[in-house]
Design a protein around this motif. Structure first.
Motif, short mmCIF file in Angstrom:
data_model
loop_
_atom_site.label_atom_id
_atom_site.label_comp_id
_atom_site.label_asym_id
_atom_site.label_seq_id
_atom_site.Cartn_x
_atom_site.Cartn_y
_atom_site.Cartn_z
N UNK A 95 0.89 -1.20 0.03
CA UNK A 95 -0.16 -0.04 -0.12
C UNK A 95 0.92 1.29 0.02
N UNK A 96 2.06 1.19 0.58
CA UNK A 96 2.77 2.45 0.76
C UNK A 96 3.69 2.36 -0.61
N UNK A 97 3.86 1.43 -1.46
CA UNK A 97 4.58 1.53 -2.66
C UNK A 97 6.14 1.51 -2.58
N UNK A 98 6.40 0.89 -1.25
CA UNK A 98 8.03 0.60 -1.00
C UNK A 98 8.56 -0.68 -1.61
N UNK A 113 13.60 4.70 -7.13
CA UNK A 113 14.89 4.55 -7.56
C UNK A 113 15.63 3.29 -8.00
N UNK A 114 15.01 2.23 -7.32
CA UNK A 114 15.44 1.04 -7.50
C UNK A 114 15.09 0.49 -8.93
N UNK A 115 13.68 0.91 -8.99
CA UNK A 115 13.10 0.39 -10.20
C UNK A 115 13.63 1.04 -11.57
N UNK A 116 14.07 2.51 -11.16
CA UNK A 116 15.05 3.20 -12.41
C UNK A 116 16.14 2.41 -12.73
N UNK A 117 16.92 1.74 -11.64
CA UNK A 117 18.12 1.02 -11.86
C UNK A 117 17.71 -0.24 -12.52
#
Length: 402
Positions: free
Chosen positions: A95-98, A274-278
């Motif tokens: 739910x927090x999108x983390x 940020x992780x997704x962008x990497x």
């Protein structure tokens, strides 16, 4: 000269598991059983087309969608649906999108991306896997620049998990060591940690600042779809930063579609973005973007209430059949005067028979029963027509010990 370099190349050996497929196909015997490759087969000994998958494909075909490029991180609906399946739709981290979730080329692709991310961007150089583990784990980690060690897993009699030895081993690891663990249905042993043991593991990895990589390739084939995700959900609740490689290839029967996901649990949505962008950058460099068909099927099923209910019932049926075959093998062993209790003490698709490599060779060469040389057999390859023959064959091999 380049021609000389090519001429000097030596052939690589077949994969020890996939190579069994070729041997099995070439075997002319009518009475032969393939318990090597980890594929779910039905009572007829065939890979089933799940009813929910068939219906999803009909719907997709009716829409006549073009086959455009997928996003580098995968189909958004697929990633969101699989994340809810793995972590639970009401999980605060969801739910927090983390949680960064990307679609991968099966569970294998998820493992590879996890290793690449850990080594290239987190500065992780060392990793450990269970002894024994799925052989490809070691190859994947080494190929991405990680040193690979092993932690003890089996007890001396190979009948249970040696949890104390495991704890002592990982407690001695250096910080930032990647620890690859099987979330459920351990391959090849079929032996898993209990929930209380997982709680102890969570404390150790948090205290020692280790990086867990949980491999959950068989969700639903152990104790249930929700139960099998216990370790992943526990680590999330405990606020641990970790990675999880999951697969929909098995529990949807989509082996050839290579449908998986890598989930990286962070402390905030900002970190997850940020992780997704990497991850997108790594994907772009390696294969640009994932294929669409398998992900579309899974998303269609998981995003439709009726189809998902149908799928869950089918997975329950698959798990029930596997359990029935475990019981059948145990009973057939008793009829031969042998104790096959290993089959009912373990769960998931695989069982560790305790047979040596030479005994597995004998089982294949003399009786046409194919399994991995480390003693692993795939229980899902058994059915009511072959289980007694397999039991007789294993019993005959065991009698050669005397």
């Amino acid at each position: 000269m380049l021609k000389s370099d090519f001429a000097a190349l030596a052939p690589m050996p077949d994969d020890p598991i996939l190579g069994l497929v070729d041997l099995f196909k070439k075997d002319p015997r009518a009475e032969k059983v393939n318990l090597g490759v980890g594929v779910y087969l039905n009572e007829e000994g065939k890979l089933p087309l799940m009813a929910c998958v068939e219906e999803a494909e009909k719907r997709l075909l009716a829409r006549r969608q073009p086959r455009g490029y997928m996003p580098m991180s995968g189909m958004p609906q697929y990633c969101a649906a699989v994340q809810r399946l793995v972590f639970g739709k009401t999980n605060p981290a969801v739910l927090a999108g983390r949680i960064s979730t990307v679609q991968t080329l099966g569970g294998t692709g998820a493992l590879q991306l996890a290793a690449a991310f850990a080594h290239q961007f987190l500065g992780v150089n060392a990793s450990v896997v269970s002894d024994p583990t799925w052989g490809n784990h070691i190859s994947i980690l080494k190929a991405d620049g990680l040193e690979v060690g092993k932690y003890p897993y089996l007890s001396a009699d190979r009948a249970s998990v040696d949890f104390e030895a495991f704890k002592a081993s990982i407690s001695a690891l250096a910080p930032k060591t990647l620890v690859l663990m099987h979330g459920c249905c351990h391959n090849p042993t079929g032996l898993d940690f209990t929930q209380d043991q997982w709680r102890e593991v969570a404390k150790i990895v948090a205290e020692k600042d280790l990086l867990p990589l949980l491999d959950m390739a068989y969700q639903g084939f152990g104790s249930g779809l929700e139960e099998d995700a216990f370790a992943i959900r526990l680590f999330t609740e405990e606020g641990i930063t970790f990675m999880a490689a999951t697969s929909c290839s098995k529990n949807f029967g989509l082996y050839g579609e290579r449908v998986g996901a890598l989930h990286i649990v962070t402390d905030s949505k900002k970190e997850a973005d940020v992780v997704t962008s990497i991850m997108k950058r790594i994907v772009r460099q390696e294969y640009s973007n994932p294929p669409c068909h398998g992900g579309q099927i899974v998303a269609e099923v998981l995003c439709d209430e009726a189809l998902q209910a149908s799928w869950r019932a089918e997975v329950d049926g698959m798990r029930t059949r596997i359990r029935a075959m475990r019981e059948a093998l145990y009973e057939a062993g008793k009829a031969e005067g042998e104790d096959f209790s290993f089959s009912v003490k373990q769960h998931g698709m695989f069982s560790f028979t305790g047979l040596s490599a030479e005994e597995m060779d004998l089982l294949r060469e003399k009786y046409g029963v194919y399994g991995v040389r480390n003693g692993r057999i795939c229980i899902a390859g058994l059915n009511t027509k072959n289980v007694e023959y397999v039991a007789k064959s294993i019993a005959a091999v065991l009698k050669t010990r005397a």
